[in-house]
Design a protein around this motif. Structure first.
Motif, PDB file in Angstrom:
ATOM      1  N   GLY A 107      43.068  39.957 -16.737  1.00  0.00           N
ATOM      2  CA  GLY A 107      43.625  38.795 -17.433  1.00  0.00           C
ATOM      3  C   GLY A 107      44.756  38.100 -16.721  1.00  0.00           C
ATOM      4  N   ARG A 108      45.071  38.498 -15.495  1.00  0.00           N
ATOM      5  CA  ARG A 108      46.148  37.874 -14.729  1.00  0.00           C
ATOM      6  C   ARG A 108      45.581  36.838 -13.766  1.00  0.00           C
ATOM      7  NH1 ARG A 108      51.158  39.105 -16.988  1.00  0.00           N
ATOM      8  NH2 ARG A 108      50.885  41.105 -18.015  1.00  0.00           N
ATOM      9  N   TYR A 109      46.264  35.700 -13.642  1.00  0.00           N
ATOM     10  CA  TYR A 109      45.895  34.636 -12.699  1.00  0.00           C
ATOM     11  C   TYR A 109      44.458  34.172 -12.926  1.00  0.00           C
ATOM     12  CZ  TYR A 109      49.891  36.977 -10.552  1.00  0.00           C
ATOM     13  OH  TYR A 109      51.105  37.571 -10.333  1.00  0.00           O
ATOM     14  N   THR A 110      44.103  33.960 -14.166  1.00  0.00           N
ATOM     15  CA  THR A 110      42.743  33.495 -14.488  1.00  0.00           C
ATOM     16  C   THR A 110      42.616  31.981 -14.306  1.00  0.00           C
ATOM     17  OG1 THR A 110      43.368  33.306 -16.820  1.00  0.00           O
ATOM     18  CG2 THR A 110      42.306  35.362 -16.111  1.00  0.00           C
ATOM     19  N   TYR A 111      43.742  31.288 -14.122  1.00  0.00           N
ATOM     20  CA  TYR A 111      43.732  29.844 -13.916  1.00  0.00           C
ATOM     21  C   TYR A 111      44.860  29.495 -12.941  1.00  0.00           C
ATOM     22  CZ  TYR A 111      47.730  29.968 -17.062  1.00  0.00           C
ATOM     23  OH  TYR A 111      48.950  30.249 -17.632  1.00  0.00           O
ATOM     24  N   PRO A 112      44.777  28.358 -12.257  1.00  0.00           N
ATOM     25  CA  PRO A 112      45.848  27.963 -11.328  1.00  0.00           C
ATOM     26  C   PRO A 112      47.149  27.691 -12.083  1.00  0.00           C
ATOM     27  CG  PRO A 112      43.832  26.741 -10.886  1.00  0.00           C
ATOM     28  CD  PRO A 112      43.629  27.445 -12.191  1.00  0.00           C
ATOM     29  N   LEU A 113      48.206  28.278 -11.620  1.00  0.00           N
ATOM     30  CA  LEU A 113      49.503  28.066 -12.253  1.00  0.00           C
ATOM     31  C   LEU A 113      50.014  26.663 -11.959  1.00  0.00           C
ATOM     32  CD1 LEU A 113      51.040  31.543 -11.327  1.00  0.00           C
ATOM     33  CD2 LEU A 113      50.308  30.805 -13.593  1.00  0.00           C
ATOM     34  N   SER A 114      50.879  26.163 -12.833  1.00  0.00           N
ATOM     35  CA  SER A 114      51.367  24.783 -12.710  1.00  0.00           C
ATOM     36  C   SER A 114      52.839  24.743 -12.316  1.00  0.00           C
ATOM     37  CB  SER A 114      51.180  24.040 -14.030  1.00  0.00           C
ATOM     38  OG  SER A 114      52.025  24.601 -15.038  1.00  0.00           O
ATOM     39  N   LEU A 115      53.286  23.574 -11.882  1.00  0.00           N
ATOM     40  CA  LEU A 115      54.698  23.382 -11.553  1.00  0.00           C
ATOM     41  C   LEU A 115      55.577  23.555 -12.790  1.00  0.00           C
ATOM     42  CD1 LEU A 115      54.630  20.357  -9.069  1.00  0.00           C
ATOM     43  CD2 LEU A 115      55.291  22.722  -8.557  1.00  0.00           C
ATOM     44  N   TYR A 116      55.081  23.091 -13.936  1.00  0.00           N
ATOM     45  CA  TYR A 116      55.849  23.277 -15.172  1.00  0.00           C
ATOM     46  C   TYR A 116      56.084  24.759 -15.436  1.00  0.00           C
ATOM     47  CZ  TYR A 116      57.001  23.599 -20.103  1.00  0.00           C
ATOM     48  OH  TYR A 116      57.613  23.921 -21.289  1.00  0.00           O
ATOM     49  N   GLU A 117      55.042  25.578 -15.273  1.00  0.00           N
ATOM     50  CA  GLU A 117      55.186  27.019 -15.484  1.00  0.00           C
ATOM     51  C   GLU A 117      56.145  27.627 -14.457  1.00  0.00           C
ATOM     52  OE1 GLU A 117      51.001  28.606 -17.323  1.00  0.00           O
ATOM     53  OE2 GLU A 117      50.918  27.675 -15.329  1.00  0.00           O
ATOM     54  N   LEU A 118      56.096  27.107 -13.243  1.00  0.00           N
ATOM     55  CA  LEU A 118      57.010  27.600 -12.206  1.00  0.00           C
ATOM     56  C   LEU A 118      58.460  27.430 -12.629  1.00  0.00           C
ATOM     57  CD1 LEU A 118      57.737  28.558  -9.303  1.00  0.00           C
ATOM     58  CD2 LEU A 118      57.559  26.153  -8.611  1.00  0.00           C
ATOM     59  N   PHE A 119      58.829  26.222 -13.019  1.00  0.00           N
ATOM     60  CA  PHE A 119      60.230  25.960 -13.360  1.00  0.00           C
ATOM     61  C   PHE A 119      60.610  26.555 -14.713  1.00  0.00           C
ATOM     62  CE2 PHE A 119      59.394  22.650 -10.187  1.00  0.00           C
ATOM     63  CZ  PHE A 119      60.483  22.853  -9.353  1.00  0.00           C
ATOM     64  N   SER A 120      59.710  26.491 -15.674  1.00  0.00           N
ATOM     65  CA  SER A 120      59.997  27.053 -16.992  1.00  0.00           C
ATOM     66  C   SER A 120      60.210  28.556 -16.912  1.00  0.00           C
ATOM     67  CB  SER A 120      58.847  26.731 -17.946  1.00  0.00           C
ATOM     68  OG  SER A 120      59.033  27.378 -19.190  1.00  0.00           O
ATOM     69  N   SER A 121      59.325  29.229 -16.204  1.00  0.00           N
ATOM     70  CA  SER A 121      59.420  30.684 -16.115  1.00  0.00           C
ATOM     71  C   SER A 121      60.588  31.119 -15.244  1.00  0.00           C
ATOM     72  CB  SER A 121      58.119  31.269 -15.556  1.00  0.00           C
ATOM     73  OG  SER A 121      57.066  31.138 -16.478  1.00  0.00           O
ATOM     74  N   SER A 122      60.677  30.572 -14.043  1.00  0.00           N
ATOM     75  CA  SER A 122      61.665  31.082 -13.081  1.00  0.00           C
ATOM     76  C   SER A 122      63.092  30.762 -13.489  1.00  0.00           C
ATOM     77  CB  SER A 122      61.366  30.534 -11.681  1.00  0.00           C
ATOM     78  OG  SER A 122      61.382  29.122 -11.678  1.00  0.00           O
ATOM     79  N   PHE A 123      63.321  29.627 -14.164  1.00  0.00           N
ATOM     80  CA  PHE A 123      64.683  29.270 -14.544  1.00  0.00           C
ATOM     81  C   PHE A 123      65.112  29.923 -15.864  1.00  0.00           C
ATOM     82  CE2 PHE A 123      64.371  25.986 -11.364  1.00  0.00           C
ATOM     83  CZ  PHE A 123      65.688  25.800 -10.951  1.00  0.00           C
TER      84      PHE A 123
END
Length: 335
Positions: free
Chosen positions: A79-95
């Motif tokens: 169930g991990r990386y089943t779809y391409p991650l987005s820039l929104y997810e990058l900034f939302s998650s990492s920050f």
């Protein structure tokens, strides 16, 4: 889980020792402000770099963990990386989400980063509360320990780490007395063994039926493996502080090297397993009938590449992140 608890205790110990040793030099308010801001960016920047790497890999379709999970039956990889991650997810998650919601979008192992960040803040506060000459802090630390035991929280490990640091800095004579007395050193060895015993308490099951069934008597509301792993980590770390022989073993160059790259290993191991290792498994499963042989070959290849990548990350990426952190902190809190 036991190793995670050891890591939390050591993190608290290091943070608290620095603050307690500089109690005569630093203003408490400056110390806590500097500690909070620096800790966030020192953790955030390397994680952000790895998240960018994971984002690019997901967009390029370089993760093969789900196909490999069909072969191995691993729930960790499913169930991990089943779809391409987005820039929104990058900034939302990492920050934010990684640090305050234990978000695992980019890596399963990131669940502990929120505890690591906030636990570091807790250790800073508890250390500053000790002031310059407060001799009753162990009583207060015991009070906080009882609170986190009641809450069944991993933050208990940070209270224990801070308490060990307080003893090391303010009561070094206690440790010296143990080191100089054979009877007490034998006791410290037994404490270390007891810590390892507690650290082996099994997780993932409701109640063990082996040797550990004798420990199945905790109050309702406490997670047994969590409590015993924290307690075991405390006992083992305390024993190491009292045993110069173990300190020498842990001070040899190979162990120090592993310590230097440990954060990089933590950040990179799962992305590497979910990409390279999983891809190798899919290829080798077609060539070899023996799953054990495939696993051994993949383990060796993965280990070598992980150590190499972790060394490079520690050598180049982490120092750059530290420089950026210094610039940011000095901008907000001028020295």
């Amino acid at each position: 889980n036991f190793m995670v608890c050891i890591f939390f205790i050591l993190s608290a110990y290091i943070i608290s020792c620095k603050i307690l040793q500089n109690a005569d030099k630093d203003n408490a308010l400056d110390s806590i402000s500097n500690s909070f801001l620096k800790r966030y960016f020192r953790l955030f920047l390397p994680v952000f770099c790895v998240c960018i790497m994971i984002l690019i890999m997901s967009r390029l379709g370089l993760f093969f963990n789900n196909a490999a999970a069909a072969v191995t039956g691993s729930g960790l990889m499913t169930g991990r990386y089943t779809y391409p991650l987005s820039l929104y997810e990058l900034f939302s998650s990492s920050f934010a989400r990684i640090w305050f919601k234990a978000d695992e979008t980019f890596s399963n192992s990131f669940w502990m980063l929120s505890t690591l960040l906030i636990g570091g803040f807790l250790s800073s506060i508890l250390s500053i509360m000790a002031g310059k000459h407060n001799r009753r802090m162990l009583i207060l630390y015991g009070f906080f320990a009882l609170i986190f035991i009641h809450l069944d929280s991993l933050y208990l490990s940070f209270v224990f780490g801070t308490a060990l640091a307080y003893i090391s800095v303010r009561h070094q004579d206690w440790l010296d007395r143990i080191k100089q007395t054979m009877f007490l050193k034998v006791g410290a060895v037994l404490v270390a063994l007891l810590g390892l015993l507690f650290g082996g308490y099994p997780s993932g099951i409701d109640a063990p039926v082996n040797l550990y069934h004798y420990l199945n008597h905790l109050p309702v509301g406490l997670t047994p493996y969590k409590f015993y792993h924290i307690l075991g980590a405390l006992l083992l770390t305390a024993a190491v502080l009292c045993l110069p022989v173990l300190q020498k073993v842990l001070s040899v160059k190979p162990v120090l090297f592993l310590g230097d790259i440990s954060f990089a290993v933590y950040l990179l191991n799962l992305p590497l397993i979910f990409s390279l290792s999983s891809g190798l498994l899919l290829k080798m499963a077609l060539l070899f009938d023996s799953y054990l042989l495939c696993s051994a070959i993949i383990f060796f290849i993965t280990l070598v590449i992980l150590l190499l990548l972790s060394y490079l990350f520690n050598r180049f990426v982490e120092p750059a992140c530290n420089k950026v952190t210094t610039v940011i902190v000095s901008f907000f809190i001028p020295y």
